[in-house]
Design an enzyme around this catalytic site. Structure first.
Site, mmCIF file in Angstrom:
data_model
loop_
_atom_site.group_PDB
_atom_site.id
_atom_site.type_symbol
_atom_site.label_atom_id
_atom_site.label_comp_id
_atom_site.label_asym_id
_atom_site.label_seq_id
_atom_site.Cartn_x
_atom_site.Cartn_y
_atom_site.Cartn_z
ATOM 1 N N LYS A 146 -34.723 14.495 5.851
ATOM 2 C CA LYS A 146 -35.392 13.246 6.216
ATOM 3 C C LYS A 146 -34.492 12.358 7.072
ATOM 4 O O LYS A 146 -34.894 11.853 8.120
ATOM 5 C CB LYS A 146 -35.831 12.522 4.949
ATOM 6 C CG LYS A 146 -36.574 11.208 5.185
ATOM 7 C CD LYS A 146 -35.672 9.995 5.072
ATOM 8 C CE LYS A 146 -35.098 9.846 3.674
ATOM 9 N NZ LYS A 146 -34.223 8.629 3.584
ATOM 10 N N THR A 159 -32.747 4.056 3.508
ATOM 11 C CA THR A 159 -32.363 4.613 4.809
ATOM 12 C C THR A 159 -33.635 4.670 5.635
ATOM 13 O O THR A 159 -34.584 5.360 5.266
ATOM 14 C CB THR A 159 -31.773 6.023 4.655
ATOM 15 O OG1 THR A 159 -30.613 5.951 3.813
ATOM 16 C CG2 THR A 159 -31.371 6.595 6.011
ATOM 17 N N LYS A 203 -26.147 3.387 9.476
ATOM 18 C CA LYS A 203 -26.336 4.328 8.365
ATOM 19 C C LYS A 203 -26.759 5.698 8.884
ATOM 20 O O LYS A 203 -26.276 6.733 8.412
ATOM 21 C CB LYS A 203 -27.389 3.791 7.390
ATOM 22 C CG LYS A 203 -27.804 4.781 6.283
ATOM 23 C CD LYS A 203 -26.650 5.127 5.352
ATOM 24 C CE LYS A 203 -27.054 6.171 4.299
ATOM 25 N NZ LYS A 203 -28.060 5.690 3.352
#
Length: 295
Positions: A248, A104, A179
């Site tokens: 994150k 990611t 994503k």
């Protein structure tokens, strides 16, 4: 899961963690050869070695001789480090080798990474993952791919060795963009359900009653079903995603929306919830117990 119909490929893998282990296992099962980076963050690899995989000491060695190099690391800093370090992937990359980034990552970083891979003679695809380590082991991941159409078509049989659903989001970096959108929605929904559950318990509502109403109404869906075992019995194993990773990913979403110049008021509230948790190692479902304690 579909199986690959192409001839076996030589695959290099960096990142044999919770998700990467399942990817490795299914690539070997499909008949591909595999070398991987020996790293302290790897899951136990005895089963992979027994199935014919080989460990390498550097990312350069992982890339040497590989037709496809898969990256399954934490985020953009780790992707850039493993590619561009003196003993990194680019140092061992052969012409036309495909780098597939399953992490990611920040889309603006992904675009720069792809340009440097191309300048080194390679090709690049972002193939961000969703679902959990359980589906990874089963070869049933979801992938969100950013790549030119011909490269997507070429690698689709290989990706199908470890993925059940493969969506082509667009050109390079589109996979990482979608994503981040997906994770904002799913983590935001998890935060809403966590707060609602804490309030429900404070009000004395039975958990089963809440789950029945939400499941058959506006709260139904994948996120509720992943949280359901924790709400019902304290079992967080179905949603093995840490608060640190959530923080994150939402930080990346903030950076992306800054670059796009779009509204993010709701995302700020969701990010504040996750980032404010003292123990960032806890799993996302455990937010429920934390909020219940502090409500």
């Amino acid at each position: 899961m579909q199986s690959s119909t192409e001839i076996p490929r030589r695959i290099g893998l960096v990142g044999v963690g919770l998700m990467g282990h399942g990817i490795a296992r299914n690539l070997l099962k499909a008949g591909h050869s595999l070398v991987f980076l020996d790293h302290p963050g790897n899951q136990p690899v005895d089963d992979l070695l027994a199935a014919g995989a080989e460990a390498r000491a550097t990312a350069r060695e992982v890339a040497e001789g590989a037709e496809v190099v898969l990256l399954c690391v934490t985020g953009s800093p780790q992707v850039e480090a493993v590619l561009f370090a003196p003993d990194g992937v680019l140092a061992g990359l052969a012409p036309e080798t495909v780098v597939v980034d399953c992490s990611t990552a920040l889309p603006s970083s992904t675009a720069k990474v792809a340009a440097r891979v191309a300048a080194a003679g390679g090709r690049f695809m972002d193939a961000a993952m969703t679902r959990t380590p359980k589906e990874a082991e089963e070869g049933r991941l979801n992938l969100i791919v950013g790549a030119p159409q011909p490269l997507f078509d070429e690698l689709h049989p290989l990706l199908a060795c470890f993925a059940e659903n493969i969506a082509h989001a667009g050109e390079v970096s589109a996979g990482h963009t979608v994503k981040l959108l997906h994770n904002f929605v799913s983590l935001g929904f998890a935060a809403i359900l966590a707060e609602a559950t804490a309030a429900s318990r404070r009000a004395g509502i039975d958990d089963e009653a809440l789950l029945e109403v939400l499941g058959k109404g506006g709260g139904g869906g994948v996120v509720l079903e992943r949280l359901r075992p924790f709400i019902a019995s304290g079992d967080a194993s179905g949603f093995r995603f840490s608060v640190a990773n959530a923080s994150k990913d939402l930080g990346y979403y903030h950076a992306m929306t800054d670059e796009l110049g779009v509204a993010r008021g709701l995302a700020e509230a969701v990010h504040a919830l996750y980032a404010g948790v003292e123990d960032q190692s806890m799993a996302v479902p455990e937010l429920i117990a934390l909020l219940e304690k502090h409500s």
